[in-house]
Motif scaffolding. Structure first.
Motif, PDB file in Angstrom:
ATOM      1  N   PHE A  26       0.980  -1.551   0.111  1.00 51.35           N
ATOM      2  CA  PHE A  26       0.048  -0.047  -0.039  1.00 51.35           C
ATOM      3  C   PHE A  26       0.477   0.842  -0.228  1.00 51.35           C
ATOM      4  O   PHE A  26       0.345   2.145   0.060  1.00 51.35           O
ATOM      5  CB  PHE A  26      -0.935  -0.464   1.149  1.00 51.35           C
ATOM      6  CG  PHE A  26      -2.077  -1.089   1.243  1.00 51.35           C
ATOM      7  CD1 PHE A  26      -2.523  -1.345   2.394  1.00 51.35           C
ATOM      8  CD2 PHE A  26      -2.836  -0.521  -0.354  1.00 51.35           C
ATOM      9  CE1 PHE A  26      -3.746  -2.120   2.075  1.00 51.35           C
ATOM     10  CE2 PHE A  26      -3.845  -1.227  -0.495  1.00 51.35           C
ATOM     11  CZ  PHE A  26      -4.875  -2.124   0.683  1.00 51.35           C
ATOM     12  N   ARG A  90     -10.725  -5.143   1.270  1.00 49.03           N
ATOM     13  CA  ARG A  90      -9.735  -3.547   2.321  1.00 49.03           C
ATOM     14  C   ARG A  90      -9.438  -2.334   1.644  1.00 49.03           C
ATOM     15  O   ARG A  90      -8.820  -2.669   0.352  1.00 49.03           O
ATOM     16  CB  ARG A  90      -8.535  -4.504   2.595  1.00 49.03           C
ATOM     17  CG  ARG A  90      -8.678  -5.932   2.850  1.00 49.03           C
ATOM     18  CD  ARG A  90      -9.221  -6.047   4.129  1.00 49.03           C
ATOM     19  NE  ARG A  90      -8.764  -5.619   5.902  1.00 49.03           N
ATOM     20  CZ  ARG A  90      -7.417  -5.725   6.215  1.00 49.03           C
ATOM     21  NH1 ARG A  90      -7.413  -7.072   6.290  1.00 49.03           N
ATOM     22  NH2 ARG A  90      -6.614  -5.152   7.124  1.00 49.03           N
ATOM     23  N   LYS A  92      -7.432   1.611   1.791  1.00 43.72           N
ATOM     24  CA  LYS A  92      -6.398   1.996   2.330  1.00 43.72           C
ATOM     25  C   LYS A  92      -6.673   3.314   1.624  1.00 43.72           C
ATOM     26  O   LYS A  92      -6.184   3.516   0.793  1.00 43.72           O
ATOM     27  CB  LYS A  92      -5.092   1.732   2.323  1.00 43.72           C
ATOM     28  CG  LYS A  92      -4.023   2.221   3.546  1.00 43.72           C
ATOM     29  CD  LYS A  92      -3.404   1.342   3.444  1.00 43.72           C
ATOM     30  CE  LYS A  92      -1.556   2.099   4.753  1.00 43.72           C
ATOM     31  NZ  LYS A  92      -1.390   3.497   4.325  1.00 43.72           N
ATOM     32  N   GLU A 121      -5.417   2.487   6.409  1.00 43.67           N
ATOM     33  CA  GLU A 121      -6.966   2.221   6.644  1.00 43.67           C
ATOM     34  C   GLU A 121      -7.520   2.144   6.996  1.00 43.67           C
ATOM     35  O   GLU A 121      -7.845   2.488   8.464  1.00 43.67           O
ATOM     36  CB  GLU A 121      -6.267   0.605   6.485  1.00 43.67           C
ATOM     37  CG  GLU A 121      -6.858  -0.018   6.359  1.00 43.67           C
ATOM     38  CD  GLU A 121      -6.175  -1.943   6.148  1.00 43.67           C
ATOM     39  OE1 GLU A 121      -5.280  -2.126   6.732  1.00 43.67           O
ATOM     40  OE2 GLU A 121      -6.397  -3.338   5.903  1.00 43.67           O
TER      41      GLU A 121
END
Length: 277
Positions: A26, A90, A92, A121
């Motif tokens: 990320f 997910r 972020k 996140e």
């Protein structure tokens, strides 16, 4: 003495924008907007994995169970019927963002662009400011090699949740994302069919939900150019995620998340960008 003060300030700013050593895959948030605007990415080289993978690092988000699509109102406000997610999605945002310029206060112009804390996140239903959502989030899910995916981000609460006469206002559609080239970060080989527009609820309209839905495509799809929307407002109000999915055979969502946001000063900058100012 003045040189020492300037050096200290420069070091502080540099430290603020430095990527976290824990960011993992990320970590490239600083380059995400230019990469997304460049269109499809070719020749990307990623580490390949055998079998489904979620290529990101798990944060400290375990514990509280996420809301269901029904509890959050995604069903029926965005999707008309119950669906069962088959993969976690997910989300972020950047850990650091640029503070907005207060366009209503000329004396504060010099403060725009200074570091501000990002959201990082998030969990489904978390409150995020428009400032924190000004750039696209990085997304991770259990992707299958050889498969392609579509991501949609849409606001069902336009202009207000109690009177959503412009439902839905579509903020982002990214298509043909290869399942073996995750995370979805602008360097994944996908294509922005509708350019990312961050959260921008009008002043005085309360919290809006920004719903992110993940679809597994039946194959790679050649989307018509008429579906493409640049960084403008035209083509975004009164959109329908469900109709879009039906038209292109995407089926029901396989993953979802959402965040909530209310108006802040960044919205003025975004409105100006949408007008082309």
């Amino acid at each position: 003495e003045m040189r020492g003060v300037i050096l200290t300030c420069c070091l502080a700013v540099a430290t603020a924008f430095a990527p976290s050593p824990l960011a993992g895959n990320f970590g490239r948030l600083g380059n995400i907007r230019p990469a997304l605007r460049s269109g499809p990415v070719s020749g990307v080289a990623r580490t390949r994995h055998a079998g489904p993978t979620m290529q990101f690092i798990f944060g400290g988000l375990m514990g509280k169970k996420d809301e269901t699509p029904e509890q959050s109102g995604i069903v029926p406000d965005v999707w008309p019927t119950t669906f069962t997610p088959t993969t976690p999605l997910r989300v972020k945002f950047s850990n650091w963002v640029k503070a907005p310029v207060n366009l209503k206060n000329p004396t504060a112009f010099g403060l725009g662009g200074t570091p501000a804390k990002g959201a990082g996140e998030i969990k489904a239903g978390q409150v995020v400011t428009p400032t924190q959502a000004q750039s696209p989030p990085v997304l991770g899910w259990e992707g299958a090699p050889g498969a392609y995916y579509t991501v949609v981000m849409t606001d069902p609460d336009a202009p207000t949740r109690s009177s959503p006469s412009a439902r839905e206002w579509v903020h982002w559609v990214r298509v043909n994302i290869p399942g073996d080239n995750l995370p979805c970060d602008g360097k994944d080989g996908g294509d922005n069919l509708k350019e990312y527009v961050g959260a921008a609820p009008p002043a005085g309209t309360g919290e809006h939900r920004y719903v992110i839905l993940l679809f597994k495509q039946p194959s790679k799809i050649e989307f018509p150019e008429s579906e493409r929307v640049p960084l403008v407002e035209i083509g975004r109000p009164k959109w329908s995620c469900h109709k879009f999915a039906e038209e292109f055979g995407l089926g029901a969502p396989i993953g979802f998340s959402y965040f909530k946001a209310s108006y802040d000063n960044y919205c003025l900058e975004l409105y100006a960008a949408l007008r082309g100012d």
